[in-house]
Design a protein around this motif. Sequence first.
Motif, PDB file in Angstrom:
ATOM      1  N   UNK A  24       0.879  -1.355   0.000  1.00 29.05           N
ATOM      2  CA  UNK A  24      -0.078  -0.114   0.104  1.00 29.05           C
ATOM      3  C   UNK A  24       0.800   1.359   0.071  1.00 29.05           C
ATOM      4  N   UNK A  25       2.032   1.361   0.878  1.00 32.77           N
ATOM      5  CA  UNK A  25       2.749   2.334   0.792  1.00 32.77           C
ATOM      6  C   UNK A  25       3.528   2.430  -0.587  1.00 32.77           C
ATOM      7  N   UNK A  26       4.031   1.502  -1.304  1.00 34.34           N
ATOM      8  CA  UNK A  26       4.515   1.490  -2.684  1.00 34.34           C
ATOM      9  C   UNK A  26       3.503   2.267  -3.424  1.00 34.34           C
ATOM     10  N   UNK A  27       2.269   1.810  -3.336  1.00 37.48           N
ATOM     11  CA  UNK A  27       1.054   2.102  -4.350  1.00 37.48           C
ATOM     12  C   UNK A  27       1.113   3.725  -4.213  1.00 37.48           C
ATOM     13  N   UNK A  28       0.922   4.193  -2.751  1.00 31.34           N
ATOM     14  CA  UNK A  28       0.942   5.591  -2.593  1.00 31.34           C
ATOM     15  C   UNK A  28       2.144   6.477  -3.051  1.00 31.34           C
ATOM     16  N   UNK A  29       3.287   5.725  -3.132  1.00 29.34           N
ATOM     17  CA  UNK A  29       4.376   6.460  -3.699  1.00 29.34           C
ATOM     18  C   UNK A  29       4.628   5.958  -4.981  1.00 29.34           C
ATOM     19  N   UNK A  30       3.615   5.574  -5.785  1.00 24.59           N
ATOM     20  CA  UNK A  30       3.619   5.501  -7.285  1.00 24.59           C
ATOM     21  C   UNK A  30       4.950   4.598  -7.718  1.00 24.59           C
ATOM     22  N   UNK A  31       5.324   3.469  -6.840  1.00 23.43           N
ATOM     23  CA  UNK A  31       5.944   2.390  -7.202  1.00 23.43           C
ATOM     24  C   UNK A  31       5.168   1.194  -7.644  1.00 23.43           C
ATOM     25  N   UNK A  32       5.822   0.028  -8.096  1.00 22.60           N
ATOM     26  CA  UNK A  32       5.211  -0.845  -8.524  1.00 22.60           C
ATOM     27  C   UNK A  32       4.851  -1.737  -7.250  1.00 22.60           C
ATOM     28  N   UNK A  33       3.305  -1.866  -7.006  1.00 19.10           N
ATOM     29  CA  UNK A  33       3.048  -2.312  -5.616  1.00 19.10           C
ATOM     30  C   UNK A  33       3.193  -4.012  -5.603  1.00 19.10           C
ATOM     31  N   UNK A  34       2.910  -4.658  -6.516  1.00 20.23           N
ATOM     32  CA  UNK A  34       3.125  -6.301  -6.506  1.00 20.23           C
ATOM     33  C   UNK A  34       4.469  -6.461  -6.379  1.00 20.23           C
ATOM     34  N   UNK A  35       5.435  -5.868  -6.985  1.00 20.81           N
ATOM     35  CA  UNK A  35       6.806  -6.161  -6.994  1.00 20.81           C
ATOM     36  C   UNK A  35       7.517  -5.862  -5.543  1.00 20.81           C
ATOM     37  N   UNK A  36       6.985  -4.773  -5.417  1.00 19.22           N
ATOM     38  CA  UNK A  36       7.266  -4.494  -3.611  1.00 19.22           C
ATOM     39  C   UNK A  36       6.679  -5.335  -2.723  1.00 19.22           C
ATOM     40  N   UNK A  37       5.724  -5.755  -2.854  1.00 17.18           N
ATOM     41  CA  UNK A  37       5.021  -6.737  -1.770  1.00 17.18           C
ATOM     42  C   UNK A  37       5.874  -8.036  -1.963  1.00 17.18           C
ATOM     43  N   UNK A  38       6.301  -8.444  -3.084  1.00 20.27           N
ATOM     44  CA  UNK A  38       7.065  -9.746  -3.255  1.00 20.27           C
ATOM     45  C   UNK A  38       8.557  -9.594  -2.448  1.00 20.27           C
ATOM     46  N   UNK A  39       9.163  -8.430  -2.792  1.00 21.45           N
ATOM     47  CA  UNK A  39      10.508  -8.164  -2.250  1.00 21.45           C
ATOM     48  C   UNK A  39      10.156  -7.944  -0.528  1.00 21.45           C
ATOM     49  N   UNK A  40       9.124  -7.231  -0.098  1.00 17.64           N
ATOM     50  CA  UNK A  40       8.936  -7.212   1.131  1.00 17.64           C
ATOM     51  C   UNK A  40       8.895  -8.333   1.912  1.00 17.64           C
ATOM     52  N   UNK A  41       8.308  -9.355   1.329  1.00 22.61           N
ATOM     53  CA  UNK A  41       8.023 -10.671   1.733  1.00 22.61           C
ATOM     54  C   UNK A  41       9.455 -11.527   2.080  1.00 22.61           C
ATOM     55  N   UNK A  42      10.262 -11.224   1.132  1.00 23.90           N
ATOM     56  CA  UNK A  42      11.385 -12.038   1.427  1.00 23.90           C
ATOM     57  C   UNK A  42      12.430 -11.173   2.526  1.00 23.90           C
TER      58      UNK A  42
END
Length: 103
Positions: A24-42
């Motif tokens: 959600x934070x990535x989406x609000x910062x106009x970053x790719x949210x799905x890629x950010x979610x996958x990276x954060x999970x790791x």
Amino acid sequence: MGQVIFTFFVAYGIVVGGSLSGGLGAFLNEKPPLWSIAQLADQLKIWGLVGALGGTFDSFLQIEKILAGNFSPVFKQLVMIVVAFLGAHMGTISIQWLVQVRS
């Protein structure tokens, strides 16, 4: 057995909740949210493990009791460490399945 289930889901929840909130934070910062979610999970896997064990490394100090010959607390702590790792790992797998981002 109740503590084992609790530990598993705390580790799982830290990884899944942190990843989705970060997305959600990535989406609000106009970053790719799905890629950010996958990276954060790791990246959150180790924090899921530490958080489920109480946020400290007292669990690892129980291993010192092997020298005293008291194996029961050591065995219990090893089980808790493995269960916390499994919860964090399952959280990461769930997130990767959810977003299906190839790395």
